[in-house]
Write an enzyme that holds these catalytic residues in place. Structure first.
Site, short mmCIF file in Angstrom:
data_model
loop_
_atom_site.label_atom_id
_atom_site.label_comp_id
_atom_site.label_asym_id
_atom_site.label_seq_id
_atom_site.Cartn_x
_atom_site.Cartn_y
_atom_site.Cartn_z
N SER A 177 46.59 36.97 -25.76
CA SER A 177 45.52 37.86 -26.23
C SER A 177 44.21 37.10 -26.44
O SER A 177 43.13 37.67 -26.26
CB SER A 177 45.95 38.59 -27.51
OG SER A 177 45.98 37.72 -28.60
N ASN A 178 44.27 35.83 -26.82
CA ASN A 178 43.02 35.06 -26.95
C ASN A 178 42.38 34.83 -25.58
O ASN A 178 41.16 34.91 -25.44
CB ASN A 178 43.27 33.74 -27.68
CG ASN A 178 43.21 33.92 -29.19
OD1 ASN A 178 42.15 34.18 -29.75
ND2 ASN A 178 44.35 33.82 -29.85
N LYS A 208 56.52 12.84 -20.38
CA LYS A 208 55.49 13.77 -20.85
C LYS A 208 54.13 13.46 -20.21
O LYS A 208 53.39 14.37 -19.82
CB LYS A 208 55.38 13.65 -22.38
CG LYS A 208 54.46 14.68 -22.98
CD LYS A 208 54.57 14.69 -24.49
CE LYS A 208 53.87 15.88 -25.07
NZ LYS A 208 54.00 15.95 -26.51
N MET A 218 51.79 26.16 -26.94
CA MET A 218 52.73 25.78 -27.99
C MET A 218 53.39 24.42 -27.77
O MET A 218 54.54 24.23 -28.14
CB MET A 218 53.78 26.88 -28.15
CG MET A 218 53.19 28.16 -28.71
SD MET A 218 52.22 27.85 -30.21
CE MET A 218 51.84 29.50 -30.73
N ASN A 249 40.99 24.11 -29.71
CA ASN A 249 42.21 24.84 -30.07
C ASN A 249 41.85 25.89 -31.12
O ASN A 249 40.89 25.72 -31.88
CB ASN A 249 43.23 23.85 -30.67
CG ASN A 249 44.53 24.53 -31.04
OD1 ASN A 249 45.04 25.38 -30.30
ND2 ASN A 249 45.09 24.17 -32.19
N HIS A 290 43.71 27.89 -34.37
CA HIS A 290 44.90 27.83 -35.21
C HIS A 290 44.81 28.93 -36.27
O HIS A 290 43.75 29.11 -36.88
CB HIS A 290 45.00 26.45 -35.87
CG HIS A 290 46.24 26.30 -36.69
ND1 HIS A 290 47.48 26.09 -36.12
CD2 HIS A 290 46.43 26.39 -38.02
CE1 HIS A 290 48.39 26.04 -37.09
NE2 HIS A 290 47.78 26.22 -38.25
C1 GAR Z 1 47.40 32.88 -31.95
O1 GAR Z 1 47.55 33.48 -33.21
C2 GAR Z 1 47.00 31.41 -32.10
O2 GAR Z 1 46.13 31.19 -33.17
C3 GAR Z 1 48.33 30.79 -32.35
O3 GAR Z 1 49.21 31.43 -31.47
C4 GAR Z 1 48.75 32.75 -31.24
C5 GAR Z 1 48.62 32.96 -29.75
O4 GAR Z 1 48.37 34.31 -29.45
N1 GAR Z 1 48.30 29.38 -32.10
C6 GAR Z 1 49.00 28.50 -32.82
O5 GAR Z 1 49.74 28.83 -33.71
C7 GAR Z 1 48.79 27.06 -32.41
N2 GAR Z 1 49.32 26.19 -33.40
P1 GAR Z 1 47.90 34.73 -28.00
O6 GAR Z 1 48.88 34.12 -27.00
O7 GAR Z 1 47.99 36.24 -28.01
O8 GAR Z 1 46.50 34.23 -27.80
#
Ligand code: GAR
Length: 211
Positions: free
Chosen positions: A15-16, A67, A92, A109, A111
């Site tokens: 979604s981001n 890695k 992730m 990033n 968070h």
């Molecule tokens: C978001 O809430 C982002 O902030 C979080 O994962 C979600 C991804 O949503 N990220 C973390 O927790 C990173 N540590 P999305 O795939 O719909 O953008």
């Protein structure tokens, strides 16, 4: 001003990534997505882009012994698309110092907490368990630590007494979708200057020179 080329790394829902695409389409962000890379072949983010002309690719960790080899493959793909700024959007996996140093100051990033509170996984659940009244989200440059890099923008949201982690996550997500494109726009306008731990936001007219 030339459009900056973004490379998006995402593992899941996307979604981001969608909010960034929407901000570009709406003219709020003068950038172009050069490539979207996922580490997860089943990621919804890949499905979202199936009918678009944005190049998408999956580079799975399990296909590389070390890695750093996996990270080198990601870096090569970013280079192949002339990516200037890397956007972690729900990516992730923890990136090693090798990758961080390769792209120093060019990886952002988002968070879902007000860092330095609640880094790592399940930030929204950590916030509920701790009992904070306010949480939010943070956009930052990455460094070698876990969610410890220089902070670009933060925005707070209230935590209600009857919130579940899911409800709080949804409330924070709405704010993420506004904050992330805004932070990327500042970068694209040459208005972010990293000074040690701090990110200085330059006024319009004070932009950094392009390299
Ligand atoms: C978001 O809430 C982002 O902030 C979080 O994962 C979600 C991804 O949503 N990220 C973390 O927790 C990173 N540590 P999305 O795939 O719909 O953008």
């Amino acid at each position: 001003m030339n459009k900056k080329v973004l490379g998006v790394l995402a593992s899941g829902r996307g979604s981001n990534m969608q909010a960034i695409v929407d901000a570009i389409d709406a003219g709020r962000l003068n950038a172009k997505i050069g490539v979207v890379i996922s580490d997860n072949p089943n990621a919804n983010v890949l499905k979202r882009l199936a009918d678009s002309d944005v190049p998408v690719t999956c580079i799975e960790r399990k296909n590389f012994a070390a890695k750093e080899e996996w990270e080198a493959a990601i870096a090569a793909e970013l280079n192949a698309h002339q990516v200037e700024l890397v956007i972690l959007a729900g990516f992730m996996r923890i990136l090693s110092p090798y990758f961080v140093n390769l792209l120093s100051g060019r990886v952002m990033n988002i968070h879902p907490s007000l860092l330095p509170a609640f880094p790592g996984k399940n930030a929204q659940e950590q916030a509920i368990r701790y009992g904070v009244r306010v949480s939010g989200c943070t956009v930052h440059f990455i460094d070698e630590g876990m969610d410890t890099g220089p902070i670009i923008l933060q925005e707070a949201v209230p935590v209600e007494s009857d919130d579940t982690a899911e409800i709080l996550a949804e409330r924070i997500l709405h704010v993420e979708h506004v904050l992330y494109p805004r932070a990327i726009a500042l970068y694209c306008e040459g208005r972010l200057k990293i000074e040690g731990r701090r990110v200085i936001i330059l006024e319009k007219g004070e932009e950094l020179y392009e390299d």
